[in-house]
Motif scaffolding. Structure first.
Motif, PDB file in Angstrom:
ATOM      1  N   ALA A 100     174.824  16.496  10.044  1.00  0.00           N
ATOM      2  CA  ALA A 100     175.265  17.683   9.318  1.00  0.00           C
ATOM      3  C   ALA A 100     175.654  17.316   7.891  1.00  0.00           C
ATOM      4  O   ALA A 100     176.124  16.207   7.651  1.00  0.00           O
ATOM      5  CB  ALA A 100     176.452  18.327  10.029  1.00  0.00           C
ATOM      6  N   PRO A 101     175.473  18.253   6.949  1.00  0.00           N
ATOM      7  CA  PRO A 101     175.755  17.947   5.539  1.00  0.00           C
ATOM      8  C   PRO A 101     177.162  17.382   5.331  1.00  0.00           C
ATOM      9  O   PRO A 101     177.346  16.443   4.566  1.00  0.00           O
ATOM     10  CB  PRO A 101     175.630  19.313   4.860  1.00  0.00           C
ATOM     11  CG  PRO A 101     174.748  20.109   5.733  1.00  0.00           C
ATOM     12  CD  PRO A 101     174.975  19.614   7.128  1.00  0.00           C
ATOM     13  N   SER A 102     178.131  17.959   6.039  1.00  0.00           N
ATOM     14  CA  SER A 102     179.517  17.550   5.792  1.00  0.00           C
ATOM     15  C   SER A 102     179.787  16.134   6.261  1.00  0.00           C
ATOM     16  O   SER A 102     180.779  15.536   5.891  1.00  0.00           O
ATOM     17  CB  SER A 102     180.461  18.521   6.493  1.00  0.00           C
ATOM     18  OG  SER A 102     180.138  18.602   7.861  1.00  0.00           O
ATOM     19  N   LYS A 103     178.890  15.585   7.104  1.00  0.00           N
ATOM     20  CA  LYS A 103     179.121  14.231   7.602  1.00  0.00           C
ATOM     21  C   LYS A 103     178.332  13.189   6.830  1.00  0.00           C
ATOM     22  O   LYS A 103     178.316  12.025   7.183  1.00  0.00           O
ATOM     23  CB  LYS A 103     178.743  14.167   9.085  1.00  0.00           C
ATOM     24  CG  LYS A 103     179.642  15.037   9.948  1.00  0.00           C
ATOM     25  CD  LYS A 103     179.255  14.946  11.399  1.00  0.00           C
ATOM     26  CE  LYS A 103     180.036  15.951  12.227  1.00  0.00           C
ATOM     27  NZ  LYS A 103     179.374  16.176  13.527  1.00  0.00           N
ATOM     28  N   ASN A 132     189.747  26.514  -4.202  1.00  0.00           N
ATOM     29  CA  ASN A 132     188.339  26.154  -4.198  1.00  0.00           C
ATOM     30  C   ASN A 132     188.159  24.648  -4.058  1.00  0.00           C
ATOM     31  O   ASN A 132     187.348  24.180  -3.267  1.00  0.00           O
ATOM     32  CB  ASN A 132     187.685  26.606  -5.511  1.00  0.00           C
ATOM     33  CG  ASN A 132     186.921  27.899  -5.356  1.00  0.00           C
ATOM     34  OD1 ASN A 132     185.833  27.923  -4.784  1.00  0.00           O
ATOM     35  ND2 ASN A 132     187.504  28.979  -5.834  1.00  0.00           N
ATOM     36  N   PHE A 158     189.474  23.259  -0.593  1.00  0.00           N
ATOM     37  CA  PHE A 158     188.953  23.833   0.650  1.00  0.00           C
ATOM     38  C   PHE A 158     188.334  22.791   1.587  1.00  0.00           C
ATOM     39  O   PHE A 158     188.655  22.726   2.767  1.00  0.00           O
ATOM     40  CB  PHE A 158     187.933  24.932   0.325  1.00  0.00           C
ATOM     41  CG  PHE A 158     187.475  25.709   1.522  1.00  0.00           C
ATOM     42  CD1 PHE A 158     188.376  26.468   2.248  1.00  0.00           C
ATOM     43  CD2 PHE A 158     186.135  25.691   1.920  1.00  0.00           C
ATOM     44  CE1 PHE A 158     187.955  27.190   3.352  1.00  0.00           C
ATOM     45  CE2 PHE A 158     185.718  26.416   3.017  1.00  0.00           C
ATOM     46  CZ  PHE A 158     186.626  27.165   3.739  1.00  0.00           C
ATOM     47  N   GLY A 159     187.463  21.950   1.027  1.00  0.00           N
ATOM     48  CA  GLY A 159     186.795  20.959   1.864  1.00  0.00           C
ATOM     49  C   GLY A 159     187.785  20.006   2.522  1.00  0.00           C
ATOM     50  O   GLY A 159     187.659  19.681   3.698  1.00  0.00           O
ATOM     51  N   THR A 185     190.961  20.608   3.202  1.00  0.00           N
ATOM     52  CA  THR A 185     191.795  21.272   4.216  1.00  0.00           C
ATOM     53  C   THR A 185     191.037  21.399   5.531  1.00  0.00           C
ATOM     54  O   THR A 185     191.640  21.499   6.591  1.00  0.00           O
ATOM     55  CB  THR A 185     192.240  22.674   3.757  1.00  0.00           C
ATOM     56  OG1 THR A 185     191.077  23.443   3.451  1.00  0.00           O
ATOM     57  CG2 THR A 185     193.139  22.623   2.552  1.00  0.00           C
ATOM     58  N   LEU A 186     189.702  21.423   5.460  1.00  0.00           N
ATOM     59  CA  LEU A 186     188.925  21.545   6.695  1.00  0.00           C
ATOM     60  C   LEU A 186     188.823  20.205   7.414  1.00  0.00           C
ATOM     61  O   LEU A 186     188.669  20.150   8.622  1.00  0.00           O
ATOM     62  CB  LEU A 186     187.522  22.070   6.398  1.00  0.00           C
ATOM     63  CG  LEU A 186     187.448  23.507   5.890  1.00  0.00           C
ATOM     64  CD1 LEU A 186     186.001  23.880   5.611  1.00  0.00           C
ATOM     65  CD2 LEU A 186     188.047  24.475   6.894  1.00  0.00           C
ATOM     66  N   ARG A 235     185.323  20.539  -7.663  1.00  0.00           N
ATOM     67  CA  ARG A 235     185.341  20.706  -6.213  1.00  0.00           C
ATOM     68  C   ARG A 235     184.559  19.569  -5.549  1.00  0.00           C
ATOM     69  O   ARG A 235     184.977  19.042  -4.514  1.00  0.00           O
ATOM     70  CB  ARG A 235     184.719  22.055  -5.846  1.00  0.00           C
ATOM     71  CG  ARG A 235     184.613  22.291  -4.369  1.00  0.00           C
ATOM     72  CD  ARG A 235     184.181  23.694  -4.045  1.00  0.00           C
ATOM     73  NE  ARG A 235     182.813  23.976  -4.471  1.00  0.00           N
ATOM     74  CZ  ARG A 235     182.220  25.155  -4.337  1.00  0.00           C
ATOM     75  NH1 ARG A 235     182.889  26.163  -3.803  1.00  0.00           N
ATOM     76  NH2 ARG A 235     180.992  25.346  -4.741  1.00  0.00           N
ATOM     77  N   ARG A 245     186.146  15.967  -3.122  1.00  0.00           N
ATOM     78  CA  ARG A 245     185.711  15.509  -1.800  1.00  0.00           C
ATOM     79  C   ARG A 245     185.497  13.997  -1.771  1.00  0.00           C
ATOM     80  O   ARG A 245     185.288  13.428  -0.713  1.00  0.00           O
ATOM     81  CB  ARG A 245     184.415  16.197  -1.406  1.00  0.00           C
ATOM     82  CG  ARG A 245     184.592  17.636  -1.038  1.00  0.00           C
ATOM     83  CD  ARG A 245     183.249  18.274  -0.692  1.00  0.00           C
ATOM     84  NE  ARG A 245     182.504  17.516   0.302  1.00  0.00           N
ATOM     85  CZ  ARG A 245     182.782  17.501   1.596  1.00  0.00           C
ATOM     86  NH1 ARG A 245     183.789  18.210   2.033  1.00  0.00           N
ATOM     87  NH2 ARG A 245     182.075  16.790   2.428  1.00  0.00           N
TER      88      ARG A 245
END
Lengths: 326, 335, 281
Positions: free
Chosen positions: B71-74, B95, B98-99, B101-102, B147, B151
């Motif tokens: 997955a993109p986030s990984k 903004n 956000f990433g 906090t998830l 943003r 990350r």
């Protein structure tokens, strides 16, 4: 289309790869759809099947659970009288039913075509730029916002034979020679129903058409103006073809609504066989006459007729709904 | 910090194949620019790297590990979109946070520090409480970059980030991004653009794409000096390289001769070719002379300073030694 | 030449504004007349007048003191609100799936949903009646909430799907890169962006549920459980021949005024909601 996140590969030049992201999304989609589909199955699917089932049984209001299968008897059965004469019985030879079918179709076609024409006129007026346009648009929303039952009551008061303001107005203007019992007379009952329905739903039509009109680019008209195209010709050659998709969708929504009409007629002209529609007759049989199975047969037939007409309309009119493909 | 390796990557939408077998390695900490005309597949390739799009076939490796289905986030990536794609209902701070906090395992204080550090880098700290709609286009783009920085990605992806900005802002933001790359030299960056100037000024290496295939990969100067096709030669450099073919190219033993405007000398007489001046442009520091000499497009000569040629003048020109690019009938260079 | 041209233009303008005035008068007059009647007292009602002649709140007092009208009003509010909340809750996630995820059969599913929303309700009436009695909710507000789902749910799904389809795809992709799951995307990214759409859809569904008559008439049987449309339809006076027009008009005005106000406040949004999905070139 090409930038869709979830576009699925069809050409496969190697191993098919299903990514984590896509799996997650498809799983989520299934999970998200499940409750809605379950709810629809319970409130729509199952009852529809049961209604159809009841139409093949001898169910009565007080004996629904003990209903027994009797086949097509509610629709058509042959009865041999003692005298030896053969009589056909059942819904398919019931004059009251066919009268209701005729009433429904007559009502639907008349009301929807008049609403389409009037709605188009109102939409054209609203599409012009003039002072107070906002007020007119607000005004035409009022009939739409009023509950059907309330408008039926309001109009039956206005159409009242003795104290109704419309008779009074008609006499004053010399349009009527005597007071008319609009809702009670067989000849005028349908007219009364049509008046109220057109009053109430033309705004809906007008707003849908207006939305279509507003998507027509203004420079097309400017170009036509420069070319010296007559306004009437402009309407038929430019406006109508361009709003046709919007109009066709608006018409089918209204048509489906008109074909199932119940509340307006139930309140405005109760007991008048001149306006009794399929829905009114079916409900009467189901709950007032204690002919539960017979009423179910009517509602099943009504469902079939409407489904058939819809398919026919979509097919003939080549209606395109925005099917939701991005 | 990550290297990215693409092995025979293909991507099809329905029956249309957009990426037709790409092999490419992006080195650790490198600034790689994908450039090419619209429809060449450069954005699709970036989206394949990001994981937003599924690979139809082939292998994608980050640091030697296959990430095809990750997955993109990984993947440890961050992406800056063309339209900024800021969350309109969140403040700049929200903004950027956000990433984080998830993701699990970041406490509020740490998030605050990281957001503020990124905001300081981009000088947007005073806007942290504003909503995106209260910012200008350039400021929004900074937030989008901020943003991504927050990350703390291993790979930074840019999808035509400057195309929504006006010309002046574009130059300023381009310099920003160049500085950013310098200060984050352990982050791999992949940048998509159709503007070869952006590519030349930003890239460590450029990957020129055409019709879903890699045309050439190299440093800006390699592409400029030794393009390996007419396509690359014409795409890189401004003004565009002049192409002269047919009889006029014969003396060079080539089907087509390519010569850049800045590598042409105007000589008083003789010369390799001659032509008629049809137009001149004076830009101050340099000037262009357009010559009609029977080629498909007029030949452009770039001169230092202003010039005083007039339309109708006949001019003799010669290419500078060693600056002629010779191509064969297939558009490939003759070495 | 110039003079005739101006005359023609004048005639056109006059005709146009006549049409405008006609549209406004026809639209508003019945409601105006209902209000007029509702303020009349006693036998005044039977004297036809076009302008307000007297002002009395007698009918309104009667509506609230006689019978169970206040109770019916509460029922209507309760039934419509709960129906809409339930429908929205189920529809938001379903709309995400239908607008944002490609899967086989999506187009077909959308057509089924549209078909159900346009269903002739009488076709399910006997089956629903059996089910509602079996569930033991006959003659309770739950029977109505249950049955109203048949039209509010497909409607809200359909409208929200068209709204959600128009949200920019890059915002969703940014959220995906940020590590948001579909659930997070819906609740923390889309919902805040969609609240105008949610309000509009909810309002339209609310109006639909508020106005519903067939199910309300069939699935409730006592004065205390009825909703206002049924209560108004069944309002009767002392004898069969004595229709209490004043009270009916007062009740009608009471149930209509809030709707008219809501509709006028949200008119732009309502138009966009009505046309969503319907008109798209």
């Amino acid at each position: 289309m090409a930038t869709d996140v979830m576009a699925e590969p069809v050409v496969q030049t190697g191993v098919k790869i299903k990514s984590e992201l896509m799996q997650q999304r498809v799983r989520a989609a299934q999970l998200f759809l499940l409750p809605m589909l379950l709810a629809l199955a319970v409130v729509a699917g199952w009852p529809l099947l049961r209604s159809i089932y009841f139409s093949f049984t001898d169910a009565s209001l007080n004996n629904i659970d003990g209903a027994e299968w009797i086949g097509f008897g509610n629709y058509l059965r042959v009865q041999t009288l003692d005298s030896g004469a053969v009589r056909y019985r059942g819904l398919l030879v019931d004059p009251a039913w066919w009268n209701a079918v005729w009433n429904t179709l007559r009502f639907a076609v008349l009301s929807v075509s008049l609403e389409a024409v009037l709605g188009m006129l109102v939409a054209l007026v609203l599409n012009a730029e003039f002072r107070g346009r906002g007020i007119v648009r607000a005004a035409i929303l009022i009939p739409w916002a009023i509950p059907t039952i309330v408008s039926a009551k309001m109009w039956s008061w206005m159409l009242n034979d003795q104290f109704g303001i419309l008779n009074d107005l008609g006499m004053r203007l010399g349009l009527l020679s005597q007071k008319v019992a609009w809702t009670a007379t067989a000849e005028t009952a349908m007219t009364a129903v049509l008046i109220v329905d057109i009053w109430k739903t033309t705004p809906f039509m007008a707003l849908l058409i207006l939305a279509g009109l507003q998507m027509v680019p203004k420079d097309i008209y400017e170009a036509a103006e420069i070319d010296g195209v007559h306004p009437v010709k402009q309407f038929f050659k430019i406006t109508l073809p361009l709003v046709r998709p919007a109009l066709m969708v608006a018409i089918i929504f209204r048509l489906l609504d008109a074909l199932r009409i119940f509340d307006l007629i139930y309140v405005l002209t109760p007991n008048s066989s001149a306006t009794k529609t399929m829905s009114v007759l079916a409900r009467e049989n189901l709950f007032d006459f204690d002919k539960f199975a017979y009423g179910s047969a009517m509602s099943t037939l009504l469902f079939l007729i409407i489904a058939l007409l819809t398919i026919l309309y979509i097919w003939l009119g080549k209606v395109r709904f925005d099917g939701g493909d991005r | 910090m990550a290297s990215i390796e693409l092995r025979n990557i293909r991507k099809a939408f329905g029956v249309v194949e957009v990426i037709k077998g790409v092999d490419l390695t992006v080195r650790k900490g490198e600034f790689m620019v994908f450039v090419g005309p619209s429809g060449c597949g450069k954005s699709t390739l970036l989206r394949l790297i990001s994981g937003l799009e599924d690979i139809t076939s082939g292998e994608m490796l980050f640091d030697g590990k296959v990430v095809n289905s990750l997955a993109p986030s990984k993947r440890g990536i961050a992406m800056v979109f063309q339209s900024y794609a800021l969350y309109p209902h969140m403040t700049v701070y929200e903004n950027m946070a956000f990433g984080l906090t998830l993701e699990k395992g970041h406490d509020k204080e740490e998030i605050r520090q990281r957001v503020e550090k990124a905001a300081d880098m981009l000088q947007i700290r005073q806007y942290l409480d504003r909503l995106p709609k209260q910012l200008s286009g350039g400021q929004r783009q900074r937030v989008a970059i901020g943003r991504a920085i927050t990350r703390d990605p291993k790979v930074f992806l840019f999808d035509e980030p400057l195309s929504n900005l006006d010309a002046a802002l574009r130059v300023a933001t381009r310099i920003e991004i160049a500085k950013l790359h310098e200060s984050m030299d352990n982050v791999t960056m992949v940048y998509v653009t159709h503007d070869q100037v952006e590519a030349m000024t930003l890239a460590d290496r450029i990957c020129v794409l055409r019709d879903g295939l890699v045309e050439q990969v190299g440093t800006p100067m390699e592409l400029y000096e030794t393009p390996n096709s007419v396509f690359v030669a014409g795409f890189i450099g401004s003004p565009k390289m002049n192409f002269i073919s047919g009889d006029k190219a014969k003396p060079f033993n080539a089907e087509t001769v390519g010569i850049r405007g800045e590598h042409i000398n105007i000589v008083p007489s003789g010369g390799t070719w001659s032509g008629t001046v049809i137009h001149t442009e004076n830009l101050g520091a340099d000037s262009y002379v357009y010559l009609e000499m029977g080629t498909e497009e007029p030949v452009v000569v770039r001169l230092e300073g202003a010039n005083s040629y007039r339309s109708g003048d006949t001019v003799h020109i010669s290419p500078m030694d060693g600056k002629v690019h010779r191509f064969d009938g297939a558009g490939k260079p003759i070495l | 030449m110039g003079a005739t041209f101006d005359l023609w233009k004048l005639i056109k303008t006059v005709l146009f504004y006549t049409a405008v005035v006609f549209i406004v008068v026809v639209s508003v007059f019945p409601f105006y007349y209902a209000i007029l009647t509702s303020f009349k007292q006693g036998t005044d009602i039977f004297r036809i007048s076009y302008w307000p002649t007297s002002f009395s709140l007698e009918n309104y007092q009667a509506v609230f003191s006689q019978g169970s009208f206040p109770r019916n009003l509460l029922n209507s509010v309760f039934v419509a609100s709960v129906t809409v909340i339930l429908a929205l809750f189920l529809a938001v996630t379903a709309a995400f799936a239908l607008s944002r995820v490609r899967f086989r059969g999506r187009g077909f599913l959308l057509m089924v949903i549209l078909a159900v929303s346009m269903f002739p309700q009488i076709a399910v009436l006997s089956g629903l009646f059996e089910l509602i009695r079996a569930l033991g909710i006959y003659n309770t507000p739950w029977a109505l909430i249950f049955s109203y789902t048949i039209f509010t749910l497909p409607f809200t799904v359909w409208v929200l799907t068209t709204f959600m389809r128009d949200l920019p795809i890059e915002i969703e992709e940014a959220a995906i890169v940020d590590g948001a799951t579909p659930w997070v995307i819906i609740t923390r990214v889309f919902m805040p962006l969609m609240w105008p759409a949610l309000v509009t859809t909810g309002l339209l569904a609310f109006i639909g549920a508020w106005n519903e008559f067939l199910f309300a008439l069939t699935f409730t049987s006592s004065n205390d459980t009825r909703t206002v449309p049924v209560a108004i339809a069944l309002l009767s006076g002392g004898s069969q021949y004595e229709v209490p027009w004043g009270i009916i008009m007062a009740a009608s005005v009471i149930v209509t005024v809030p709707l008219v106000i809501l509709v006028l406040i949200f008119q732009r949004k309502i138009v966009s909601g009505l046309t969503a999905g319907g008109v798209k070139g």
